[in-house]
Design a protein around this motif. Sequence first.
Motif, mmCIF file in Angstrom:
data_model
loop_
_atom_site.group_PDB
_atom_site.id
_atom_site.type_symbol
_atom_site.label_atom_id
_atom_site.label_comp_id
_atom_site.label_asym_id
_atom_site.label_seq_id
_atom_site.Cartn_x
_atom_site.Cartn_y
_atom_site.Cartn_z
ATOM 1 N N SER A 31 -32.280 20.978 -39.844
ATOM 2 C CA SER A 31 -31.149 21.640 -39.185
ATOM 3 C C SER A 31 -30.586 22.767 -40.050
ATOM 4 C CB SER A 31 -30.045 20.624 -38.890
ATOM 5 O OG SER A 31 -30.488 19.652 -37.985
ATOM 6 N N LEU A 32 -30.417 22.480 -41.346
ATOM 7 C CA LEU A 32 -29.881 23.487 -42.279
ATOM 8 C C LEU A 32 -30.774 24.712 -42.352
ATOM 9 C CD1 LEU A 32 -28.842 21.079 -45.179
ATOM 10 C CD2 LEU A 32 -27.254 22.463 -43.842
ATOM 11 N N LEU A 33 -32.086 24.490 -42.321
ATOM 12 C CA LEU A 33 -33.039 25.612 -42.433
ATOM 13 C C LEU A 33 -32.887 26.615 -41.296
ATOM 14 C CD1 LEU A 33 -36.269 23.784 -43.668
ATOM 15 C CD2 LEU A 33 -34.996 25.544 -44.905
ATOM 16 N N VAL A 34 -32.556 26.108 -40.103
ATOM 17 C CA VAL A 34 -32.393 27.011 -38.949
ATOM 18 C C VAL A 34 -31.219 27.963 -39.196
ATOM 19 C CG1 VAL A 34 -31.965 27.175 -36.458
ATOM 20 C CG2 VAL A 34 -33.381 25.315 -37.355
ATOM 21 N N GLY A 35 -30.069 27.405 -39.589
ATOM 22 C CA GLY A 35 -28.884 28.234 -39.844
ATOM 23 C C GLY A 35 -29.063 29.151 -41.035
ATOM 24 N N THR A 36 -29.670 28.620 -42.105
ATOM 25 C CA THR A 36 -29.890 29.410 -43.328
ATOM 26 C C THR A 36 -30.801 30.607 -43.053
ATOM 27 O OG1 THR A 36 -29.662 27.397 -44.658
ATOM 28 C CG2 THR A 36 -30.673 29.272 -45.735
ATOM 29 N N SER A 37 -31.921 30.350 -42.382
ATOM 30 C CA SER A 37 -32.889 31.426 -42.089
ATOM 31 C C SER A 37 -32.258 32.502 -41.219
ATOM 32 C CB SER A 37 -34.121 30.856 -41.375
ATOM 33 O OG SER A 37 -34.670 29.814 -42.130
ATOM 34 N N PHE A 38 -31.509 32.066 -40.200
ATOM 35 C CA PHE A 38 -30.895 33.043 -39.301
ATOM 36 C C PHE A 38 -29.846 33.876 -40.030
ATOM 37 C CE2 PHE A 38 -28.630 34.950 -35.862
ATOM 38 C CZ PHE A 38 -29.581 35.105 -34.863
ATOM 39 N N ALA A 39 -29.033 33.210 -40.849
ATOM 40 C CA ALA A 39 -27.978 33.915 -41.602
ATOM 41 C C ALA A 39 -28.585 34.960 -42.537
ATOM 42 C CB ALA A 39 -27.156 32.908 -42.400
ATOM 43 N N LYS A 40 -29.655 34.584 -43.227
ATOM 44 C CA LYS A 40 -30.334 35.528 -44.139
ATOM 45 C C LYS A 40 -30.857 36.739 -43.371
ATOM 46 C CE LYS A 40 -32.237 32.343 -47.594
ATOM 47 N NZ LYS A 40 -33.501 31.925 -48.192
ATOM 48 N N SER A 41 -31.537 36.476 -42.253
ATOM 49 C CA SER A 41 -32.118 37.562 -41.444
ATOM 50 C C SER A 41 -31.045 38.516 -40.948
ATOM 51 C CB SER A 41 -32.870 36.989 -40.231
ATOM 52 O OG SER A 41 -33.802 36.041 -40.652
ATOM 53 N N LEU A 42 -29.929 37.936 -40.459
ATOM 54 C CA LEU A 42 -28.854 38.762 -39.904
ATOM 55 C C LEU A 42 -28.170 39.587 -40.994
ATOM 56 C CD1 LEU A 42 -27.605 39.400 -37.178
ATOM 57 C CD2 LEU A 42 -25.977 37.529 -37.520
ATOM 58 N N SER A 43 -27.974 38.982 -42.165
ATOM 59 C CA SER A 43 -27.318 39.736 -43.250
ATOM 60 C C SER A 43 -28.210 40.891 -43.714
ATOM 61 C CB SER A 43 -26.942 38.819 -44.413
ATOM 62 O OG SER A 43 -27.986 38.672 -45.328
ATOM 63 N N LEU A 44 -29.523 40.662 -43.721
ATOM 64 C CA LEU A 44 -30.469 41.742 -44.096
ATOM 65 C C LEU A 44 -30.490 42.833 -43.032
ATOM 66 C CD1 LEU A 44 -33.476 39.650 -45.498
ATOM 67 C CD2 LEU A 44 -32.214 41.396 -46.765
ATOM 68 N N ALA A 45 -30.523 42.416 -41.763
ATOM 69 C CA ALA A 45 -30.568 43.378 -40.659
ATOM 70 C C ALA A 45 -29.323 44.246 -40.607
ATOM 71 C CB ALA A 45 -30.749 42.640 -39.327
ATOM 72 N N LEU A 46 -28.163 43.646 -40.896
ATOM 73 C CA LEU A 46 -26.893 44.384 -40.840
ATOM 74 C C LEU A 46 -26.508 44.978 -42.201
ATOM 75 C CD1 LEU A 46 -24.819 41.847 -38.656
ATOM 76 C CD2 LEU A 46 -25.825 44.005 -37.876
ATOM 77 N N ASN A 47 -27.287 44.617 -43.226
ATOM 78 C CA ASN A 47 -27.042 45.085 -44.596
ATOM 79 C C ASN A 47 -25.612 44.736 -45.060
ATOM 80 O OD1 ASN A 47 -27.728 46.254 -47.027
ATOM 81 N ND2 ASN A 47 -27.046 48.309 -46.411
ATOM 82 N N ILE A 48 -25.261 43.461 -44.854
ATOM 83 C CA ILE A 48 -23.934 42.971 -45.284
ATOM 84 C C ILE A 48 -24.130 41.706 -46.133
ATOM 85 C CG2 ILE A 48 -22.568 43.972 -43.404
ATOM 86 C CD1 ILE A 48 -22.719 41.293 -41.951
ATOM 87 N N PRO A 49 -23.131 41.347 -46.952
ATOM 88 C CA PRO A 49 -23.289 40.202 -47.850
ATOM 89 C C PRO A 49 -23.506 38.865 -47.138
ATOM 90 C CG PRO A 49 -21.373 41.512 -48.472
ATOM 91 C CD PRO A 49 -21.838 42.030 -47.156
ATOM 92 N N LEU A 50 -24.158 37.975 -47.866
ATOM 93 C CA LEU A 50 -24.444 36.617 -47.429
ATOM 94 C C LEU A 50 -23.579 35.674 -48.264
ATOM 95 C CD1 LEU A 50 -26.592 34.990 -45.711
ATOM 96 C CD2 LEU A 50 -27.987 34.920 -47.789
ATOM 97 N N ILE A 51 -22.963 34.688 -47.613
ATOM 98 C CA ILE A 51 -22.090 33.750 -48.336
ATOM 99 C C ILE A 51 -22.505 32.316 -48.007
ATOM 100 C CG2 ILE A 51 -19.711 32.969 -48.706
ATOM 101 C CD1 ILE A 51 -18.791 35.761 -47.684
ATOM 102 N N ALA A 52 -22.987 31.591 -49.026
ATOM 103 C CA ALA A 52 -23.371 30.186 -48.840
ATOM 104 C C ALA A 52 -22.135 29.313 -48.950
ATOM 105 C CB ALA A 52 -24.395 29.788 -49.899
#
Length: 344
Positions: A91-112
């Motif tokens: 379950s965590l991997l789904v949210g983590t992967s999506f968050a990483k992809s979106l932060s890269l696509a939008l070029n904005i910071p990622l916060i764990a």
Amino acid sequence: MNKNKSIYILGIESSCDDTSAAVIYNGKILSNVIANQEVHAKYGGVVPELASRAHQQNIVPVIQQAIQKANIDKKDLNAIAFTRGPGLMGSLLVGTSFAKSLSLALNIPLIAVNHMQGHVLAHFIEEENQPKPTFPFLCLTISGGHTQIVKISDYFTMEVLGETLDDAVGEAFDKSAKILGLPYPGGPLIDKHAQLGNPNAFTFTKPKVDELNFSFSGLKTGILYFIQKKVKENPDFIKENLNDICASIQKTIVEILFDKLKLAVQKTGITQIAIAGGVSANSEIRKELKASEKKLGWTTYIPKFEYTTDNAGMIAIAGYLKYLKNNFSETNITATSRLKVSDN
């Protein structure tokens, strides 16, 4: 800390079986969308493989809905906050992967975000008529997977003073419900029936555990043996006494929690007390906590119902508080199924 700037943060939560996304603006929740997974009810508990598949189906529509409800464009976002752990790995991997992809696509910071810290920090969401605790305070963090008394000295300085040595309190409620033949999740049903019953009808032995730690496995076994014995004597025992049984179980569990909480106050001298986690939605726990203000002189903090169970609003506020400290994550960060509340 720059609190003057307009800060929009998207929070993503996928630690167990609920897919959730929220948008927060300078500490105020604009949207908090949750997709529940009904599929687990027939199995009597969360099936990890089914949970991760459902997250994959739900995550895009849930995030789209959260952004739409917040009435913003994804380009307005300043950062993406996501649950890194603890939780079910798939379950965590789904949210983590999506968050990483979106932060890269939008070029904005990622916060764990630590899921357990999110539960505690839900108390700092900007809400009308909802006072916030001041440091230090004690937080009773109670859920299906955790039972802890945590000392909170600052937003991200948390120390576990006591925790369960075996089962969590949410599990004790759910397993007791299962023994009574109630469907999953059974905790809320015990609460519902308990409100119609006599809490002094039956007595269950409270476990003796040192210091501020908890134990619920013995209580669960005691309830099982009690029910088996009574059903042998009268096959209709559960049906005839359901409300009283639920009220008596709930009273015992609440007493166990509050005995330890009183001891924690005695040991620390801290009288600011908060509750967090899914089980903090329980009506008896809320009632008892409120009553302790008059009885014991505590100042208590009870979160709104929508921020008790797993939700992205709590991840978003934790992300916002980390954003103010420029506490960002690298894109190579990984999800982890095990995290202590003290881990940042």
